[in-house]
Design a protein around this motif. Structure first.
Motif, PDB file in Angstrom:
ATOM      1  N   LYS A   1      -1.730  14.540   0.266  1.00  0.00           N
ATOM      2  CA  LYS A   1      -1.326  13.142   0.390  1.00  0.00           C
ATOM      3  C   LYS A   1      -2.585  12.291   0.604  1.00  0.00           C
ATOM      4  CE  LYS A   1       1.395   9.964   3.212  1.00  0.00           C
ATOM      5  NZ  LYS A   1       2.283   9.839   4.371  1.00  0.00           N
ATOM      6  N   PHE A   2      -2.729  11.266  -0.223  1.00  0.00           N
ATOM      7  CA  PHE A   2      -3.846  10.339  -0.120  1.00  0.00           C
ATOM      8  C   PHE A   2      -3.294   8.989   0.318  1.00  0.00           C
ATOM      9  CE2 PHE A   2      -4.835  13.503  -3.327  1.00  0.00           C
ATOM     10  CZ  PHE A   2      -6.082  13.956  -2.925  1.00  0.00           C
ATOM     11  N   PRO A   3      -3.387   8.675   1.611  1.00  0.00           N
ATOM     12  CA  PRO A   3      -2.819   7.420   2.119  1.00  0.00           C
ATOM     13  C   PRO A   3      -3.503   6.196   1.498  1.00  0.00           C
ATOM     14  CG  PRO A   3      -3.530   8.861   3.922  1.00  0.00           C
ATOM     15  CD  PRO A   3      -4.027   9.460   2.648  1.00  0.00           C
ATOM     16  N   ASN A   4      -2.734   5.141   1.318  1.00  0.00           N
ATOM     17  CA  ASN A   4      -3.232   3.860   0.794  1.00  0.00           C
ATOM     18  C   ASN A   4      -3.999   4.001  -0.517  1.00  0.00           C
ATOM     19  OD1 ASN A   4      -2.163   2.537   3.054  1.00  0.00           O
ATOM     20  ND2 ASN A   4      -4.000   2.995   4.239  1.00  0.00           N
ATOM     21  N   TYR A   5      -3.617   4.956  -1.325  1.00  0.00           N
ATOM     22  CA  TYR A   5      -4.278   5.169  -2.613  1.00  0.00           C
ATOM     23  C   TYR A   5      -3.956   4.009  -3.564  1.00  0.00           C
ATOM     24  CZ  TYR A   5      -5.830   7.408  -6.903  1.00  0.00           C
ATOM     25  OH  TYR A   5      -6.476   7.693  -8.075  1.00  0.00           O
TER      26      TYR A   5
ATOM     27  N   LYS B   1       0.852  -1.197   0.000  1.00  0.00           N
ATOM     28  CA  LYS B   1       0.000   0.000   0.000  1.00  0.00           C
ATOM     29  C   LYS B   1       0.882   1.239   0.000  1.00  0.00           C
ATOM     30  CE  LYS B   1      -3.767  -2.207   2.513  1.00  0.00           C
ATOM     31  NZ  LYS B   1      -4.659  -2.153   3.680  1.00  0.00           N
ATOM     32  N   TYR B   2       0.532   2.186  -0.877  1.00  0.00           N
ATOM     33  CA  TYR B   2       1.332   3.407  -1.023  1.00  0.00           C
ATOM     34  C   TYR B   2       0.421   4.620  -1.177  1.00  0.00           C
ATOM     35  CZ  TYR B   2       4.922  -0.033  -1.889  1.00  0.00           C
ATOM     36  OH  TYR B   2       5.779  -1.092  -1.751  1.00  0.00           O
ATOM     37  N   PRO B   3       0.889   5.767  -0.707  1.00  0.00           N
ATOM     38  CA  PRO B   3       0.087   6.986  -0.847  1.00  0.00           C
ATOM     39  C   PRO B   3       0.230   7.579  -2.246  1.00  0.00           C
ATOM     40  CG  PRO B   3       2.114   7.491   0.275  1.00  0.00           C
ATOM     41  CD  PRO B   3       2.103   6.000   0.071  1.00  0.00           C
ATOM     42  N   LYS B   4      -0.684   8.451  -2.570  1.00  0.00           N
ATOM     43  CA  LYS B   4      -0.586   9.257  -3.793  1.00  0.00           C
ATOM     44  C   LYS B   4      -0.415  10.696  -3.355  1.00  0.00           C
ATOM     45  CE  LYS B   4      -2.989  10.872  -7.833  1.00  0.00           C
ATOM     46  NZ  LYS B   4      -3.421  10.318  -9.072  1.00  0.00           N
TER      47      LYS B   4
ATOM     48  N   ASN C   1      -1.289  -2.787  -4.154  1.00  0.00           N
ATOM     49  CA  ASN C   1      -0.766  -3.822  -5.053  1.00  0.00           C
ATOM     50  C   ASN C   1      -0.728  -3.360  -6.512  1.00  0.00           C
ATOM     51  OD1 ASN C   1      -0.375  -5.532  -2.873  1.00  0.00           O
ATOM     52  ND2 ASN C   1      -2.419  -6.412  -3.066  1.00  0.00           N
ATOM     53  N   GLY C   2      -0.274  -2.143  -6.704  1.00  0.00           N
ATOM     54  CA  GLY C   2      -0.065  -1.610  -8.044  1.00  0.00           C
ATOM     55  C   GLY C   2      -1.277  -0.989  -8.701  1.00  0.00           C
ATOM     56  N   LEU C   3      -2.413  -0.968  -8.033  1.00  0.00           N
ATOM     57  CA  LEU C   3      -3.629  -0.397  -8.622  1.00  0.00           C
ATOM     58  C   LEU C   3      -4.099   0.786  -7.797  1.00  0.00           C
ATOM     59  CD1 LEU C   3      -5.610  -3.664  -9.405  1.00  0.00           C
ATOM     60  CD2 LEU C   3      -4.226  -2.308 -10.978  1.00  0.00           C
ATOM     61  N   GLY C   4      -4.311   1.915  -8.460  1.00  0.00           N
ATOM     62  CA  GLY C   4      -4.822   3.099  -7.793  1.00  0.00           C
ATOM     63  C   GLY C   4      -6.314   2.976  -7.517  1.00  0.00           C
ATOM     64  N   ALA C   5      -6.816   3.863  -6.692  1.00  0.00           N
ATOM     65  CA  ALA C   5      -8.235   3.832  -6.313  1.00  0.00           C
ATOM     66  C   ALA C   5      -9.148   3.961  -7.529  1.00  0.00           C
ATOM     67  CB  ALA C   5      -8.529   4.937  -5.303  1.00  0.00           C
TER      68      ALA C   5
END
Length: 131
Positions: A75-79, A66-69, A82-86
């Motif tokens: 900052k959008f946490p957990n955006y 999980k990575y932010p955008k 597993n390689g797919l954005g929201a």
């Protein structure tokens, strides 16, 4: 044949656009199908992605976790998960497949039956002497 293959190319384009990852939306806009053309003794239709980013999204393995955008100072946490954005995760699927990597390849694989049917229609029209 040109007419049928052009329609088939547009079907692949539709699938690739539907399966393409979506972040800002500009990747989908670069996917296009060319009009089919007769080359030597065959027919050819090209469907492609007109950006390096599109090739990267197609081929690069997903970044697991999980990575932010970060966008416009926010900052959008957990955006990314597993390689797919929201936006990609919320996009509807196409023919039972979810959007994501290998979108063009998967679109082609999902229309194999359509390809066979198209060639049968072409052959039938040729046998009947219709254009």
């Amino acid at each position: 044949m040109v007419q049928e293959y052009t329609k088939f190319g547009l079907l692949v384009e539709e699938g690739a656009r539907a399966l393409a990852p979506k972040d800002e939306g500009n990747l989908e806009d670069t996917i296009n199908a060319e009009k089919a053309r007769i080359i030597d003794e065959g027919v050819e239709v090209e469907v492609g992605v007109g950006s390096v980013y599109g090739l990267r999204r197609h081929e690069e393995p997903p970044r697991m976790g999980k990575y932010p955008k970060y966008e416009r100072g926010a900052k959008f946490p957990n955006y990314y998960i597993n390689g797919l954005g929201a936006r990609t995760r919320s996009k509807p699927g196409w023919r039972g497949e979810k959007p994501g990597r290998k979108y063009l390849q998967r679109a082609v694989e999902l229309v194999v039956d359509d390809f066979v049917e198209m060639n049968e229609r072409i052959l039938q029209r040729i046998m009947e002497g219709r254009r």
